[in-house]
Design a protein around this motif. Sequence first.
Motif, PDB file in Angstrom:
ATOM      1  N   GLN A  19       0.755  -1.312  -0.007  1.00 40.85           N
ATOM      2  CA  GLN A  19      -0.045   0.042  -0.091  1.00 40.85           C
ATOM      3  C   GLN A  19       0.730   1.188  -0.072  1.00 40.85           C
ATOM      4  O   GLN A  19       0.617   2.311  -0.576  1.00 40.85           O
ATOM      5  CB  GLN A  19      -1.015   0.097   1.164  1.00 40.85           C
ATOM      6  N   TYR A  20       1.853   1.168   0.784  1.00 36.93           N
ATOM      7  CA  TYR A  20       2.997   2.408   0.890  1.00 36.93           C
ATOM      8  C   TYR A  20       3.494   2.595  -0.494  1.00 36.93           C
ATOM      9  O   TYR A  20       3.802   3.710  -1.086  1.00 36.93           O
ATOM     10  CB  TYR A  20       3.893   2.011   1.976  1.00 36.93           C
ATOM     11  N   GLU A  22       2.668   1.971  -3.543  1.00 40.89           N
ATOM     12  CA  GLU A  22       1.657   2.281  -4.622  1.00 40.89           C
ATOM     13  C   GLU A  22       1.777   3.993  -4.568  1.00 40.89           C
ATOM     14  O   GLU A  22       1.579   4.650  -5.492  1.00 40.89           O
ATOM     15  CB  GLU A  22       0.231   1.950  -4.438  1.00 40.89           C
ATOM     16  N   ARG A  23       1.963   4.722  -3.567  1.00 41.63           N
ATOM     17  CA  ARG A  23       1.868   6.007  -3.321  1.00 41.63           C
ATOM     18  C   ARG A  23       3.100   6.751  -4.045  1.00 41.63           C
ATOM     19  O   ARG A  23       3.037   7.849  -4.382  1.00 41.63           O
ATOM     20  CB  ARG A  23       2.126   6.446  -1.921  1.00 41.63           C
ATOM     21  N   PHE A  24       4.061   6.003  -4.438  1.00 39.36           N
ATOM     22  CA  PHE A  24       5.304   6.326  -4.962  1.00 39.36           C
ATOM     23  C   PHE A  24       5.399   5.632  -6.531  1.00 39.36           C
ATOM     24  O   PHE A  24       6.404   5.489  -7.137  1.00 39.36           O
ATOM     25  CB  PHE A  24       6.630   5.873  -4.169  1.00 39.36           C
ATOM     26  N   GLY A  25       4.151   5.208  -7.406  1.00 44.79           N
ATOM     27  CA  GLY A  25       4.290   4.577  -8.450  1.00 44.79           C
ATOM     28  C   GLY A  25       5.007   3.250  -8.574  1.00 44.79           C
ATOM     29  O   GLY A  25       5.607   2.730  -9.573  1.00 44.79           O
ATOM     30  N   ARG A  27       4.892  -1.057  -7.753  1.00 44.46           N
ATOM     31  CA  ARG A  27       3.838  -2.169  -7.355  1.00 44.46           C
ATOM     32  C   ARG A  27       4.602  -3.054  -6.922  1.00 44.46           C
ATOM     33  O   ARG A  27       5.431  -3.623  -7.218  1.00 44.46           O
ATOM     34  CB  ARG A  27       2.954  -2.535  -8.654  1.00 44.46           C
ATOM     35  N   ARG A 106       9.567   4.844   4.372  1.00 42.19           N
ATOM     36  CA  ARG A 106       9.999   5.775   3.294  1.00 42.19           C
ATOM     37  C   ARG A 106      11.421   5.628   2.815  1.00 42.19           C
ATOM     38  O   ARG A 106      12.053   5.878   1.717  1.00 42.19           O
ATOM     39  CB  ARG A 106       9.771   7.203   3.786  1.00 42.19           C
ATOM     40  N   VAL A 109      11.432   2.775   0.182  1.00 41.49           N
ATOM     41  CA  VAL A 109      11.173   3.438  -1.039  1.00 41.49           C
ATOM     42  C   VAL A 109      12.398   4.082  -1.791  1.00 41.49           C
ATOM     43  O   VAL A 109      12.573   3.919  -2.967  1.00 41.49           O
ATOM     44  CB  VAL A 109       9.903   4.074  -1.065  1.00 41.49           C
TER      45      VAL A 109
END
Length: 226
Positions: A19-20, A22-25, A27, A106, A109
């Motif tokens: 889910q987290y 996905e916020r940054f494009g 998968r 974060r 990511v």
Amino acid sequence: MVNVLLIDDDEHLGPPLAQYFERFGLRLAQALTPSDGLARLRAGGFDAAILDVMLPEMDGFALCRTIRKDSDLPILMLTARGEVMDRVVGLELGADDYLPKPFEPRELVARVQTILRRRVAAPTPDAPLRFDGLTLDPVTRSVQRGGEPVELTSTEFDLLHLLARAPGKVFSRDDILAALRGHEAELYTRAVDIVVSRLRKKLEPLDAIKTLRNAGYTLALPRELP
């Protein structure tokens, strides 16, 4: 969308991370065992992998070695201990980065994004260099910022081209002088700072060139992913 495979036997880790991401494009899919992870990687479709060191069937080091036999897929390793030897072994086996557990999502990511940028295929000498908001064409010696042309002097273009060929690398003033001396003006140490200042203004609002105190300059824009 960029696809990342997490190979970790903690079944509670994957869903919230997915889910987290996905916020940054990104998968994120999860495999709970190395055998399942290898099967999914071999089927294709993934742009990077995150490996836990402590796994059933084989540890993350053995898994990294197996993946590296036939793939240069970007790999980040997770280690619960964060020991120096774990990091060294992982990097020696071909991992691109490591992150100790526990970690902030974060940061994970950010590290995945970094290794993806590192692995973008190196351009041919004459190919356009494309970054987030900036494109340089060495053949026509032209620059576009956000799709709009930017007028640069010969020295400004060559300085930008020098930085763009190795984004993230820090070039000292002496490096820049050695590369650009003999251009439109007699360059000296202070002149490098002046050319950088002019170039920065022309590239605004992009925050393209970073200064590292007592070290030099670097291009800080991310490359466009293919």
